[in-house]
Design an enzyme around this catalytic site. Structure first.
Site, PDB file in Angstrom:
ATOM      1  CG  ASN A 115      -0.256   0.811   2.273  1.00 38.65           C
ATOM      2  OD1 ASN A 115      -0.347   1.960   2.681  1.00 38.65           O
ATOM      3  ND2 ASN A 115       0.112  -0.078   3.261  1.00 38.65           N
ATOM      4  CG  PHE A 119      -0.615   9.343   6.913  1.00 38.67           C
ATOM      5  CD1 PHE A 119      -0.493   7.857   7.085  1.00 38.67           C
ATOM      6  CD2 PHE A 119       0.512  10.298   7.439  1.00 38.67           C
ATOM      7  CE1 PHE A 119       0.659   7.476   7.988  1.00 38.67           C
ATOM      8  CE2 PHE A 119       1.588   9.568   8.339  1.00 38.67           C
ATOM      9  CZ  PHE A 119       1.625   8.126   8.665  1.00 38.67           C
ATOM     10  CB  SER A 179       3.819   5.646   7.319  1.00 40.93           C
ATOM     11  OG  SER A 179       3.263   5.683   6.127  1.00 40.93           O
ATOM     12  CG  ASN A 181       3.058   4.618   1.832  1.00 39.52           C
ATOM     13  OD1 ASN A 181       3.987   4.165   1.072  1.00 39.52           O
ATOM     14  ND2 ASN A 181       2.448   3.546   2.298  1.00 39.52           N
ATOM     15  CE  LYS A 221       2.408   0.208  12.730  1.00 43.32           C
ATOM     16  NZ  LYS A 221       1.029  -0.034  12.464  1.00 43.32           N
ATOM     17  CG  ASN A 250       4.031   1.102   9.568  1.00 37.33           C
ATOM     18  OD1 ASN A 250       3.556   0.725   8.624  1.00 37.33           O
ATOM     19  ND2 ASN A 250       3.921   2.244  10.223  1.00 37.33           N
TER      20      ASN A 250
HETATM   21  C1  LIG Z   1      -3.652  -0.608   3.554  1.00 35.53           C
HETATM   22  C2  LIG Z   1      -2.769  -0.326   4.862  1.00 35.53           C
HETATM   23  C3  LIG Z   1      -2.632   0.701   5.386  1.00 35.53           C
HETATM   24  C4  LIG Z   1      -2.148   0.772   6.349  1.00 35.53           C
HETATM   25  N1  LIG Z   1      -2.078   2.281   7.252  1.00 35.53           N
HETATM   26  C5  LIG Z   1      -1.420   2.455   8.219  1.00 35.53           C
HETATM   27  C6  LIG Z   1      -1.715   3.675   8.978  1.00 35.53           C
HETATM   28  O1  LIG Z   1      -2.311   4.582   8.689  1.00 35.53           O
HETATM   29  N2  LIG Z   1      -0.771   3.808  10.073  1.00 35.53           N
HETATM   30  C7  LIG Z   1       0.191   2.746  10.578  1.00 35.53           C
HETATM   31  O2  LIG Z   1       0.547   2.988  11.825  1.00 35.53           O
HETATM   32  N3  LIG Z   1       0.130   1.587   9.897  1.00 35.53           N
HETATM   33  C8  LIG Z   1      -0.482   1.643   8.959  1.00 35.53           C
HETATM   34  N4  LIG Z   1      -0.359   0.139   8.220  1.00 35.53           N
HETATM   35  C9  LIG Z   1       0.314  -0.812   8.696  1.00 35.53           C
HETATM   36  C10 LIG Z   1      -0.371  -1.837   9.551  1.00 35.53           C
HETATM   37  O3  LIG Z   1      -0.836  -1.490  10.855  1.00 35.53           O
HETATM   38  C11 LIG Z   1       0.781  -2.877  10.184  1.00 35.53           C
HETATM   39  O4  LIG Z   1       1.776  -2.454  10.940  1.00 35.53           O
HETATM   40  C12 LIG Z   1       1.623  -3.466   8.858  1.00 35.53           C
HETATM   41  O5  LIG Z   1       0.458  -3.932   7.744  1.00 35.53           O
HETATM   42  C13 LIG Z   1       2.149  -5.160   9.205  1.00 35.53           C
HETATM   43  O6  LIG Z   1       1.224  -5.945   9.670  1.00 35.53           O
HETATM   44  P1  LIG Z   1       0.305  -6.945   8.859  1.00 35.53           P
HETATM   45  O7  LIG Z   1       1.719  -7.847   8.252  1.00 35.53           O
HETATM   46  O8  LIG Z   1      -0.587  -7.642  10.027  1.00 35.53           O
HETATM   47  O9  LIG Z   1      -0.559  -6.376   7.813  1.00 35.53           O
HETATM   48  C14 LIG Z   1      -1.207  -0.013   7.017  1.00 35.53           C
HETATM   49  C15 LIG Z   1      -1.338  -1.246   6.306  1.00 35.53           C
HETATM   50  C16 LIG Z   1      -1.985  -1.441   5.259  1.00 35.53           C
HETATM   51  C17 LIG Z   1      -1.985  -2.827   4.642  1.00 35.53           C
END
Ligand SMILES: Cc1cc2nc3c(=O)[nH]c(=O)nc-3n(C[C@H](O)[C@H](O)[C@H](O)COP(=O)(O)O)c2cc1C
Length: 343
Positions: A115, A119, A179, A181, A221, A250
């Site tokens: 992704n 934000f 992040s 991004n 984080k 993250n």
């Molecule tokens: C589509 C998407 C949007 C995300 N947006 C945020 C975010 O706004 N803030 C954040 O701290 N992490 C964000 N994350 C990261 C997730 O919270 C997580 O840390 C990361 O995806 C790893 O965990 P997972 O393997 O279970 O997905 C996002 C992840 C995805 C896939």
């Protein structure tokens, strides 16, 4: 098994034919509707093992990772689905649209997502208003960040605005400096930058604590893409500044685990199964380096119950999921709660 757990495997092939972000928006809408009809009660019959962490009582060890509910529009539904805590956001001071679409991609062969949302969010005040009306018993964390056009030397002001706005409604606050991004955001993980940021936010936390008569823990984080030296420097700052908790991790910008996939070169953060190994290395390193009373929330690559158990065994006090939920649906919640309760 609840109706919703049976329903997800049937819906999934249809959802996966849609663009990933459209499928996400639709699923959340359906979930809110299902909750209103009382169809989400998977909590009944799933083991609840309360844990006290950072002075908060979590109904169970499993949380929803940030980014799934950026606007805090479905916290009651997530609670009903069985989550012990829900982290909303990332929220910024002003609303912003995020990056141009498409910005979310599935890599099903790897149980992964990439992704570059950037934000997209309705602004901190909108989420605060929604959280004031919540009914769920789940613990709610508010994940905060900076607007895309705020330069790094002013970033602290954005975090302060969000911290002050969210303090009265949040059970904990997560400071997102990881992040990939938002241009330059990860630079805030550099030792001097993070020291200055955390020390300012800890000072503000102390005055808000006096003002509101409640303690809201402050967590940071972090990214999985950190060298050993960066991990040591961050741990040094967290210990010295008495941070209340760390969320590891993250998404990753590394693509080695998905090399050759048609989507591998999409810009953004990779999540799901391929990030698990690196997230676990970072989790383990922080567990060794942090003072024992600083808890870690483990996230990254949990796609089955055993992955959650592994993170707890590596030193996580709590765990969170995001991508695993896209691939497994609500059955993952039950599986994690069953396996962590019996481990
Ligand atoms: C589509 C998407 C949007 C995300 N947006 C945020 C975010 O706004 N803030 C954040 O701290 N992490 C964000 N994350 C990261 C997730 O919270 C997580 O840390 C990361 O995806 C790893 O965990 P997972 O393997 O279970 O997905 C996002 C992840 C995805 C896939």
């Amino acid at each position: 098994m609840t109706l919703i757990e049976t329903f997800y495997p049937v819906m999934k092939p249809w959802l996966f034919r849609l663009d990933a972000e459209k499928a996400h928006t639709l699923t959340v809408k359906l979930m809110i509707a299902a909750h209103r009809l009382g169809l989400l009660q998977s909590v009944v019959g799933t083991p609840q093992q309360p844990r006290t962490v950072m002075g908060l009582t979590f109904p169970n060890v499993l949380g929803l990772g940030a980014g799934m509910d950026k606007s805090a529009s479905a916290v009651d539904a997530w609670g009903a689905l069985g989550f012990g805590f829900v982290e909303v956001g990332t929220l910024t001071p002003r609303p912003q649209p995020g990056n141009p679409k498409p910005r979310l991609f599935r890599l099903p062969e790897h149980e992964a997502l990439i992704n570059r949302m950037g934000f997209n969010n309705p602004g901190i005040q909108s989420a605060v208003d929604k959280l004031q009306r919540r009914k769920t018993k789940a613990v709610v964390g508010v994940n905060i960040g900076k607007n895309f056009d705020t330069p790094n030397d002013k970033a602290v002001d954005d975090y302060l605005i969000c911290l002050k706005a969210a303090y009265s409604v949040a059970d904990y606050i997560a400071v997102n400096i990881s992040s990939p991004n938002t241009k330059g955001l990860r630079d805030l993980q550099a030792e001097d930058a993070v020291r200055q940021l955390i020390s300012t936010l800890k000072d503000e936390q102390a005055s808000l604590q006096a003002q509101h008569g409640k303690t809201v823990p402050l967590l940071v984080k972090i990214a999985p893409d950190l060298s050993d030296m960066q991990i040591e420097a961050l741990a040094r700052v967290f210990n010295e500044q008495r941070i209340d908790g760390v969320i590891a991790t993250n998404t990753t910008i590394d693509r080695e685990a998905v090399a050759g996939h048609a989507r591998a070169q999409e810009t953004g953060g990779l999540s799901g199964a391929p990030v698990r190994e690196r997230s676990n290395i970072v989790l383990k390193a922080f567990h060794t380096l942090l003072q024992p009373d600083i808890p870690i929330i483990g996230i990254g690559g949990i796609v089955k119950g055993g992955d959650a158990v592994e993170k707890l065994n590596l030193g996580a006090a709590l765990v969170q999921v995001y991508s695993g939920l896209v691939y497994r649906g609500p059955a993952l919640v039950r599986e994690v709660l069953d396996q962590t309760a019996s481990s």
